[in-house]
Design a protein around this motif. Structure first.
Motif, PDB file in Angstrom:
ATOM      1  N   ALA A 113       4.890  14.740   6.031  1.00  0.00           N
ATOM      2  CA  ALA A 113       3.799  13.705   5.784  1.00  0.00           C
ATOM      3  C   ALA A 113       4.637  12.446   5.328  1.00  0.00           C
ATOM      4  N   THR A 114       5.706  12.492   4.411  1.00  0.00           N
ATOM      5  CA  THR A 114       6.476  11.486   3.992  1.00  0.00           C
ATOM      6  C   THR A 114       6.968  10.614   5.194  1.00  0.00           C
ATOM      7  N   THR A 162      10.471  14.854  -0.657  1.00  0.00           N
ATOM      8  CA  THR A 162       9.736  13.650  -0.271  1.00  0.00           C
ATOM      9  C   THR A 162      10.843  12.681  -0.566  1.00  0.00           C
ATOM     10  N   VAL A 163      11.451  12.739  -1.823  1.00  0.00           N
ATOM     11  CA  VAL A 163      12.731  11.845  -1.872  1.00  0.00           C
ATOM     12  C   VAL A 163      13.697  11.783  -1.030  1.00  0.00           C
ATOM     13  N   ASP A 164      14.053  13.043  -0.297  1.00  0.00           N
ATOM     14  CA  ASP A 164      14.979  13.341   0.402  1.00  0.00           C
ATOM     15  C   ASP A 164      14.510  12.531   1.872  1.00  0.00           C
ATOM     16  N   ALA A 165      13.238  12.619   2.215  1.00  0.00           N
ATOM     17  CA  ALA A 165      12.833  12.060   3.483  1.00  0.00           C
ATOM     18  C   ALA A 165      12.780  10.455   3.482  1.00  0.00           C
ATOM     19  N   TRP A 166      12.607   9.822   1.972  1.00  0.00           N
ATOM     20  CA  TRP A 166      12.403   8.503   1.962  1.00  0.00           C
ATOM     21  C   TRP A 166      13.476   7.981   1.130  1.00  0.00           C
ATOM     22  N   ILE A 194       0.722  -1.185   0.086  1.00  0.00           N
ATOM     23  CA  ILE A 194      -0.141  -0.034  -0.028  1.00  0.00           C
ATOM     24  C   ILE A 194       0.889   1.243  -0.040  1.00  0.00           C
ATOM     25  N   ALA A 195       0.558   2.270  -0.687  1.00  0.00           N
ATOM     26  CA  ALA A 195       1.107   3.403  -0.949  1.00  0.00           C
ATOM     27  C   ALA A 195       0.031   4.693  -0.366  1.00  0.00           C
ATOM     28  N   ALA A 196       0.986   5.589   0.256  1.00  0.00           N
ATOM     29  CA  ALA A 196       0.148   6.847   0.859  1.00  0.00           C
ATOM     30  C   ALA A 196       0.007   7.830  -0.324  1.00  0.00           C
ATOM     31  N   GLN A 197      -1.227   8.362  -0.551  1.00  0.00           N
ATOM     32  CA  GLN A 197      -1.393   9.254  -1.429  1.00  0.00           C
ATOM     33  C   GLN A 197      -1.323  10.660  -0.605  1.00  0.00           C
ATOM     34  N   LEU A 198      -0.178  11.543  -1.071  1.00  0.00           N
ATOM     35  CA  LEU A 198      -0.226  12.714  -0.262  1.00  0.00           C
ATOM     36  C   LEU A 198      -0.768  13.987  -1.019  1.00  0.00           C
TER      37      LEU A 198
END
Length: 374
Positions: free
Chosen positions: A170-171, A225-229, A102-106
């Motif tokens: 949020a990420t 978002t990329v930096d956070a994940w 499952i992916a979270a849609q932000l």
């Protein structure tokens, strides 16, 4: 040809960023307005809904508010409070126990909102431009009620770093909540799309005017978002052609291809293309699909009034790598098996799409040869 130059079917596995999917039948993000108020907290009913559909190659969650400011509809879940993170954790744990991903849609709705959802404060957007649209709030009797959206206020230049940080946090929360990926919602006339389109973005600073400047906020959000994940855990949804939520986007095709090239440079896990015909717009032509494939050579997920034959045609042509199904998945929790085996489909009841309880949400049956069980 599809990724890896091998013709695929809907039922072949797919490497999607850091995930290995068992099939290419994805569940599209679907606003259902069943979170628990106050606080917009995911609940057991939502858990059951997602678990029922865990046979999808990937579940993409309903739009999930990155901040209180990002809320645009009643009873939509957020991912900015500890209670929301804990609620989502019960959902993701159960989906994983059922073998799903499952992916979270932000999501930040921007101007697609109402002052009653923000203690009387106006919704925000790229610019303070009047437009015609409606959203859903709680009526006096507690039921969903459609109301006109007001003219928003323009976000100040000094506020935009905070908006980017809302997506970053949020990420982090999505990781804590046990999601497998995050999808950034940059489609359908919501905040990031409002910055992309000259129809809604009349700014004269570094976030308006040229295409590069209008895309700046989206790309800053992607980078945060990329930096956070990590890039292989991030997807982006776009809807570059057509109209929705009161947004006209006459240069949408050019904008979409520019964004696709910028996302390809960042190596994100997938690009999710929402086609215009699901909302009454024109049917997308294959010339644009080919241009998009050239701009983004990674995994492309197609969505928008898809059925199995449309998905298989585009897979065979190498123009998509997976298909996301929306309303069909609402009514058919076992959709991958039904499509694979050519089984009949339940019809969705549109009157129960938004708000309410289990009816039209978790009471659609899986297929059974016994008519009393279907």
């Amino acid at each position: 040809m599809p990724v890896g130059d091998v013709v695929a079917t809907l039922f072949d596995p797919l490497d999607l960023g850091s995930l290995s999917l068992p099939n290419r039948v994805l569940m599209a993000p679907l606003t259902r307005m069943r979170a628990t108020p106050p606080g917009d907290v995911p609940n057991e009913l939502m858990r059951d809904y997602y678990v029922q559909r865990a046979s999808a190659g990937l579940l993409i969650s309903e739009g999930t508010q990155v901040s209180p400011e990002g809320k645009g509809y009643m009873d939509t879940p957020g991912i900015h409070s500890p209670e929301q993170v804990a609620g989502w954790r019960t959902v993701t744990d159960a989906v994983h126990d059922a073998g799903g991903r499952i992916a979270a849609q932000l999501w930040h709705t921007g101007r697609v909102s109402h002052e009653s959802l923000h203690d009387g404060e106006l919704p925000v957007s790229a610019s303070a431009v009047p437009y015609r649209n409606r959203t859903t709030v709680r009526g006096e009797d507690g039921s969903p009620t459609r109301v006109d959206c007001p003219t928003p206020r323009a976000l100040g230049l000094d506020e935009l770093p905070r908006v980017v940080d809302d997506y970053r946090r949020a990420t982090v929360n999505a990781r804590e909540a046990g999601f497998d990926m995050a999808e950034i919602h940059a489609a359908h006339g919501y905040l990031l799309h409002q910055f992309l389109s000259p129809d809604s973005n009349h700014r004269d600073d570094e976030y308006g005017g040229s295409l590069e400047s209008r895309a700046r906020l989206l790309l800053e959000v992607v980078d945060a978002t990329v930096d956070a994940w990590s890039a292989d855990r991030v997807g982006v949804r776009i809807s570059p052609i057509g109209r929705f939520n009161g947004l006209e986007d006459p240069d949408g095709a050019t904008t979409g291809l520019y964004v696709a090239r910028a996302l390809a440079e960042r190596g994100i896990a997938f690009l999710h293309l929402s086609e215009p015909d699901w909302a009454g717009g024109p049917v997308l032509d294959d010339d644009f699909r080919k241009a998009l494939r050239e701009a983004f050579p990674g995994v492309i997920v197609g969505a928008g009034s898809y059925d199995a034959s449309k998905a298989e045609r585009l897979l065979e042509a190498g123009l998509i790598d997976a298909a996301a199904f929306g309303r069909t998945f609402i009514a058919n929790p076992d959709l991958p098996a039904r499509l694979r085996d050519g089984l009949p489909l339940n019809e969705p009841d549109a009157s129960t799409f938004y708000g309410g309880g289990a009816e039209g949400y978790t009471d659609y049956p899986a297929y059974s040869e016994d008519p009393e069980d279907s």
